[in-house]
Design a protein around this motif. Structure first.
Motif, PDB file in Angstrom:
ATOM      1  N   UNK A 139      -8.262   5.459   4.930  1.00 47.03           N
ATOM      2  CA  UNK A 139      -7.182   5.291   5.857  1.00 47.03           C
ATOM      3  C   UNK A 139      -5.833   5.232   5.157  1.00 47.03           C
ATOM      4  N   UNK A 140      -5.860   4.625   3.947  1.00 43.07           N
ATOM      5  CA  UNK A 140      -4.576   4.531   3.178  1.00 43.07           C
ATOM      6  C   UNK A 140      -3.986   5.909   3.013  1.00 43.07           C
ATOM      7  N   UNK A 166       1.773   0.874  12.051  1.00 39.30           N
ATOM      8  CA  UNK A 166       0.607   1.135  13.097  1.00 39.30           C
ATOM      9  C   UNK A 166      -0.624   1.949  12.603  1.00 39.30           C
ATOM     10  N   UNK A 167      -0.557   2.912  11.798  1.00 43.53           N
ATOM     11  CA  UNK A 167      -1.576   3.642  11.320  1.00 43.53           C
ATOM     12  C   UNK A 167      -2.371   3.002  10.360  1.00 43.53           C
ATOM     13  N   UNK A 168      -1.748   2.243   9.341  1.00 44.65           N
ATOM     14  CA  UNK A 168      -2.514   1.686   8.392  1.00 44.65           C
ATOM     15  C   UNK A 168      -2.753   0.243   8.590  1.00 44.65           C
ATOM     16  N   UNK A 169      -1.838  -0.661   9.046  1.00 45.80           N
ATOM     17  CA  UNK A 169      -1.821  -2.047   9.186  1.00 45.80           C
ATOM     18  C   UNK A 169      -2.737  -2.634  10.489  1.00 45.80           C
ATOM     19  N   UNK A 210       0.789  -1.168  -0.136  1.00 40.65           N
ATOM     20  CA  UNK A 210       0.124   0.205   0.119  1.00 40.65           C
ATOM     21  C   UNK A 210       0.835   1.373  -0.021  1.00 40.65           C
ATOM     22  N   UNK A 211       0.172   2.542  -0.300  1.00 38.91           N
ATOM     23  CA  UNK A 211       1.121   3.744  -0.414  1.00 38.91           C
ATOM     24  C   UNK A 211       1.815   3.796   0.902  1.00 38.91           C
ATOM     25  N   UNK A 212       1.451   3.787   2.023  1.00 34.74           N
ATOM     26  CA  UNK A 212       2.295   4.246   3.268  1.00 34.74           C
ATOM     27  C   UNK A 212       3.661   3.353   3.062  1.00 34.74           C
ATOM     28  N   UNK A 213       3.375   2.290   2.633  1.00 41.55           N
ATOM     29  CA  UNK A 213       4.502   1.161   2.922  1.00 41.55           C
ATOM     30  C   UNK A 213       5.209   1.551   1.756  1.00 41.55           C
ATOM     31  N   UNK A 214       4.935   2.102   0.375  1.00 41.19           N
ATOM     32  CA  UNK A 214       5.612   2.230  -0.662  1.00 41.19           C
ATOM     33  C   UNK A 214       6.722   3.506  -0.184  1.00 41.19           C
ATOM     34  N   UNK A 270       1.299  11.391  16.135  1.00 44.25           N
ATOM     35  CA  UNK A 270       1.783  10.452  15.429  1.00 44.25           C
ATOM     36  C   UNK A 270       0.601   9.648  14.466  1.00 44.25           C
ATOM     37  N   UNK A 271      -0.373   9.609  15.033  1.00 41.26           N
ATOM     38  CA  UNK A 271      -1.755   8.893  14.531  1.00 41.26           C
ATOM     39  C   UNK A 271      -2.525   9.571  13.592  1.00 41.26           C
ATOM     40  N   UNK A 272      -3.380   8.803  12.768  1.00 38.51           N
ATOM     41  CA  UNK A 272      -4.130   9.630  11.937  1.00 38.51           C
ATOM     42  C   UNK A 272      -5.754   9.162  12.473  1.00 38.51           C
ATOM     43  N   UNK A 273      -6.682   9.874  12.045  1.00 38.70           N
ATOM     44  CA  UNK A 273      -8.070   9.740  12.315  1.00 38.70           C
ATOM     45  C   UNK A 273      -8.891   9.679  11.279  1.00 38.70           C
ATOM     46  N   UNK A 274      -9.818   8.580  11.173  1.00 42.22           N
ATOM     47  CA  UNK A 274     -10.717   8.645  10.302  1.00 42.22           C
ATOM     48  C   UNK A 274     -12.096   9.539  10.684  1.00 42.22           C
ATOM     49  N   UNK A 275     -12.391  10.214   9.756  1.00 40.75           N
ATOM     50  CA  UNK A 275     -13.601  11.192  10.095  1.00 40.75           C
ATOM     51  C   UNK A 275     -14.693  10.477  10.197  1.00 40.75           C
TER      52      UNK A 275
END
Length: 241
Positions: A208-209, A105-108, A78-82, A234-239
């Motif tokens: 999320x990606x 952490x954020x994606x997986x 996925x794009x975060x890993x790329x 550090x994290x991200x939040x899905x609205x």
């Protein structure tokens, strides 16, 4: 960690990947080595009865690790890993570790949690509370690793004077963003579970990606990464939908 356990098997697979890394991908060893040692620490914590449901934690930890191994092996990147994998090799080891942690952490992590918490489990509040408490207990294991991992990274590269001065603050920042990101991960897991029920899971996972990739991209900007994370999180939040 018991030999022959699922976590021991995952550790062995990580060790195989580490030994097989080609020279041109040597920078990937920083996150892989850190993750390997962390997985061993989780295995020891399970052996020492630090979780309410150790069998569930082991299953979850293995599912989580397998998502990383799939990305590392190129099965699904996925794009975060790329972005994390394609980061310049000459970046400091700490930067590579943070990029990997962020993507994983954020994606997986929300995906791994959903793999081991069924829709029926979400209807059982007592069970769900137990799952959340074990999820939070991982923070204790990770916090115990911060100092040791900082020493490992220091041994792998020459630290600047500024890095040495900032080390205590970096360690405090690390513990803070571990807690903060874990709270957001649980929120995102619940949002994805709702999406699993209403048929919009793929759409929400794609959101999320995008969010996770944007955070990785932010970490690639020049500057003191941990200090910036202490401010921005550090994290991200899905609205909410």
């Amino acid at each position: 960690m018991n030999d022959g356990s699922p976590i021991a098997d995952v550790v062995a697979r990580m060790q195989d990947r580490l030994a097989a890394l080609p020279t041109e991908l040597a920078h990937r060893r920083f996150f892989l080595s850190t993750y390997l040692r962390t997985t061993q620490a989780v295995g020891r914590a399970i052996d020492h009865a630090r979780f309410e449901d150790p069998e569930w934690v082991e299953l979850w930890d293995v599912k989580f690790a397998e998502l990383y191994l799939q990305a590392l092996d190129g099965q699904f990147v996925a794009r975060p890993w790329r972005l994390a994998f394609d980061a310049p090799g000459e970046l400091p080891p700490l930067a590579h570790v943070l990029l990997g942690i962020n993507a994983h952490v954020n994606y997986d992590l929300p995906q791994a949690l959903l793999a081991v918490i069924s829709d029926e489990d979400f209807l059982d509040q007592r069970l769900l509370d137990r799952r959340r408490r074990d999820h939070e207990r991982i923070d204790g294991v990770l916090a115990e690793r911060v100092s040791a991992e900082d020493d490992e990274l220091a041994a792998s590269s020459a630290k600047s004077l500024l890095d040495r001065v900032l080390t205590p603050l970096n360690r405090l920042s690390s513990q803070r963003f571990l807690r903060e990101s874990r709270q957001k991960v649980w929120h995102n897991t619940v949002e994805l579970q709702h999406a699993r029920l209403d048929g919009s899971y793929d759409k929400r996972l794609a959101e999320l990606e995008v969010l996770s990739a944007a955070k990785v991209a932010d970490l690639l900007r020049p500057g003191q990464v941990l200090l910036r994370l202490a401010v921005t999180g550090f994290g991200v939040t899905l609205p909410p939908v």
